[in-house]
Design an enzyme around this catalytic site. Structure first.
Site, short mmCIF file in Angstrom:
data_model
loop_
_atom_site.label_atom_id
_atom_site.label_comp_id
_atom_site.label_asym_id
_atom_site.label_seq_id
_atom_site.Cartn_x
_atom_site.Cartn_y
_atom_site.Cartn_z
CD GLU A 42 -1.64 0.60 8.66
OE1 GLU A 42 -2.85 0.64 8.94
OE2 GLU A 42 -1.08 -0.41 8.19
CG PHE A 91 -1.85 1.07 1.41
CD1 PHE A 91 -3.10 0.99 0.81
CD2 PHE A 91 -1.53 2.20 2.14
CE1 PHE A 91 -4.02 2.02 0.94
CE2 PHE A 91 -2.45 3.24 2.29
CZ PHE A 91 -3.69 3.15 1.69
N GLY A 123 -7.15 -0.24 8.77
CA GLY A 123 -5.79 -0.73 8.99
C GLY A 123 -5.31 -0.45 10.41
C1 FAD Z 1 8.80 0.72 9.00
C2 FAD Z 1 7.82 1.60 8.31
C3 FAD Z 1 6.86 1.04 7.47
C4 FAD Z 1 5.95 1.86 6.79
N1 FAD Z 1 5.08 1.29 5.90
C5 FAD Z 1 4.34 2.11 5.08
C6 FAD Z 1 3.57 1.56 3.99
O1 FAD Z 1 3.51 0.35 3.78
N2 FAD Z 1 2.89 2.44 3.20
C7 FAD Z 1 2.92 3.79 3.38
O2 FAD Z 1 2.29 4.50 2.62
N3 FAD Z 1 3.65 4.32 4.41
C8 FAD Z 1 4.35 3.52 5.25
N4 FAD Z 1 5.11 4.07 6.27
C9 FAD Z 1 5.15 5.52 6.43
C10 FAD Z 1 4.46 5.99 7.70
O3 FAD Z 1 3.07 5.83 7.58
C11 FAD Z 1 4.91 7.44 7.93
O4 FAD Z 1 6.27 7.39 8.33
C12 FAD Z 1 4.06 8.14 8.99
O5 FAD Z 1 2.76 8.35 8.49
C13 FAD Z 1 4.67 9.48 9.40
O6 FAD Z 1 5.01 10.25 8.30
P1 FAD Z 1 6.49 10.91 8.21
O7 FAD Z 1 7.47 9.84 8.46
O8 FAD Z 1 6.59 11.67 6.96
O9 FAD Z 1 6.54 11.89 9.44
P2 FAD Z 1 6.05 13.43 9.46
O10 FAD Z 1 4.69 13.52 8.87
O11 FAD Z 1 7.12 14.26 8.89
O12 FAD Z 1 5.95 13.68 11.02
C14 FAD Z 1 7.09 13.98 11.83
C15 FAD Z 1 6.59 14.28 13.25
O13 FAD Z 1 5.71 15.43 13.22
C16 FAD Z 1 4.45 15.10 13.77
N5 FAD Z 1 3.39 15.83 13.07
C17 FAD Z 1 3.19 15.94 11.74
N6 FAD Z 1 2.09 16.68 11.49
C18 FAD Z 1 1.58 17.05 12.69
C19 FAD Z 1 0.45 17.80 13.11
N7 FAD Z 1 -0.40 18.33 12.22
N8 FAD Z 1 0.25 17.98 14.43
C20 FAD Z 1 1.09 17.43 15.35
N9 FAD Z 1 2.16 16.69 15.01
C21 FAD Z 1 2.41 16.50 13.71
C22 FAD Z 1 4.32 13.58 13.58
O14 FAD Z 1 3.39 13.03 14.48
C23 FAD Z 1 5.75 13.13 13.84
O15 FAD Z 1 5.98 13.05 15.21
C24 FAD Z 1 5.98 3.25 6.99
C25 FAD Z 1 6.93 3.81 7.86
C26 FAD Z 1 7.86 3.02 8.49
C27 FAD Z 1 8.90 3.66 9.37
#
Ligand code: FAD
Length: 380
Positions: free
Chosen positions: A363, A123, A242
């Protein structure tokens, strides 16, 4: 209100427990160490029906309810959270998404292979510049009549290399913002599709996480899921379900760490008695037990809401937020109960502590769950 599981639920839970103990436990430390995908184990999980539990039997699925899925996820996660994330993505994101929103042709072509474990799905929503803020999609899919041309990069994709089929979210019309987003089924073998190197992770190291690059990939129009512009809603609806799976994963990690801590505390002696007889340790066990039971109630409530066709956005977010915190707290305390042995790989709890962390991130991070929850309680 009936808190009892049915006989069928108990059978499914026990089958998952047996599988986890017999097939996943051997080698789990080595797979984590070497970042080795549990290929044979996932194949067997497919044969046993764990890869498409909730999907329609017509397309090879188990036709089971969410409660059954959550019970199986919990048991698999107690032993191997790397295997359970593969199961979770395939079941609640890929199979459920296709079964609920795909058309007959898409289900016949793709879902029948995904439910049986013959193929694995991924996904693909997250991007370098679009994680929590999923509306900022930079990947584009430009309409060329009978096909789209897909360009862009996806990050952190679970099953990135092992998958055969990828559900890819992309912007088709930037002016329409989130209403100009679509979801597509992309096949691994299509020209222009590249898989980046495997991520070297803190936890769930046996799972396969990659970035993906799409360079002018030609996607036939019949591979778009739903009406034009349905992609963002597709992603959000699918992720809402999910999250219940990830909450169950967190519950399983917490349960696994607790069971090991309880057992160890009855065997290890200090100051002439088993350490469970020291109140500081006994109270840790009491806190672990209570928080796991509370998490279980939230996870089950979300699963029942989904099975009753209720609104599970709020209950799913609450279950994930709370269960992931419990997984973190319990696994840290389980390491503490094990003393020095908790700090080495042989006793499993250090791996569980590392695995627990991801349940607060993917997620939807815990902060994002709090946004969902607070909006829901404020706006009603
Ligand atoms: C091992 C692993 C597997 C994954 N598998 C998938 C997958 O299969 N498919 C997929 O699509 N994605 C996947 N992901 C991605 C995952 O869903 C994202 O890493 C997650 O949604 C966070 O996004 P980001 O890493 O860009 O962090 P960011 O969005 O940059 O966030 C960084 C920090 O800021 C905080 N933050 C951001 N916006 C706000 C707000 N409005 N208010 C308060 N705090 C905020 C967040 O909570 C976090 O603490 C995976 C990630 C990992 C590490």
């Amino acid at each position: 209100m009936d808190f009892k599981l049915t006989e069928e639920h108990i059978m499914i839970r026990d089958a998952a427990r047996d599988f986890a103990n017999n097939e996943l436990l051997p080698g789990v430390i080595e797979r984590d160490d070497k970042q080795e995908f549990p290929t044979e184990q996932i194949k067997k999980m497919g044969e046993l029906g764990f890869m498409g539990m909730m999907a329609s039997p017509e397309y090879g699925g188990g036709g089971m309810d969410t409660v059954s899925y959550v019970l199986a996820m919990e048991e698999i996660s107690k032993i191997d959270a790397s295997a359970s994330v593969v199961m979770s993505v395939n079941n609640s994101l890929v199979c459920w998404g296709l079964d609920t929103f795909g058309n007959k042709e898409q289900k016949e072509k793709y879902l029948t292979k995904l439910t049986t474990g013959e193929s694995i799905g991924a996904f693909c929503l997250s991007e370098p510049e679009a994680g929590s803020d999923a509306t900022s999609q930079q990947t584009t899919a430009i309409d060329h009549g009978d096909h789209y041309i897909l360009n862009g990069t996806k990050n952190w994709i679970t099953n990135g290399r092992t998958a055969d089929f990828y559900l890819v979210i992309a912007q088709t019309d930037r002016e329409k913002k989130h209403k100009g987003i679509n979801a597509f089924i992309v096949e691994k073998t299509w020209e222009g599709f590249e898989i980046g190197p495997k991520e070297n992770k803190l936890g769930i190291r046996g799972s396969d996480t990659h970035s993906l690059v799409f360079n002018d990939v030609k996607v036939p129009k019949e591979n778009r899921i739903g009406e034009d512009g349905f992609g963002f809603k597709f992603a959000m609806k699918t992720l809402a379900g999910g999250r219940i799976g990830i909450a169950a994963q967190a519950l399983g990690i917490a349960g696994g760490a607790y069971e090991l801590a309880l057992k160890y505390s009855k065997e290890r002696k200090a100051f002439g008695t088993e350490i469970c007889n020291h109140q500081a340790i006994a109270f840790k066990l009491a806190d672990m037990h209570v928080s796991i039971e509370a998490a279980r109630l939230l996870v089950m409530k979300a699963a029942v809401d989904k099975d009753n066709n209720g609104n599970y956005d709020l209950s799913g977010a609450m279950a994930k937020l709370y269960a992931s915190q419990v997984a973190m707290d319990v696994s840290v305390e389980a390491v503490q109960v094990h003393g020095g042995n908790g700090f080495v790989k042989d006793y499993h709890v250090e791996r569980m502590m590392r695995d627990a962390k991801i349940t607060q991130i993917y997620e939807g991070t815990s902060e994002i769950q709090k946004i969902v929850i607070s909006r829901s309680i404020i706006n009603g």
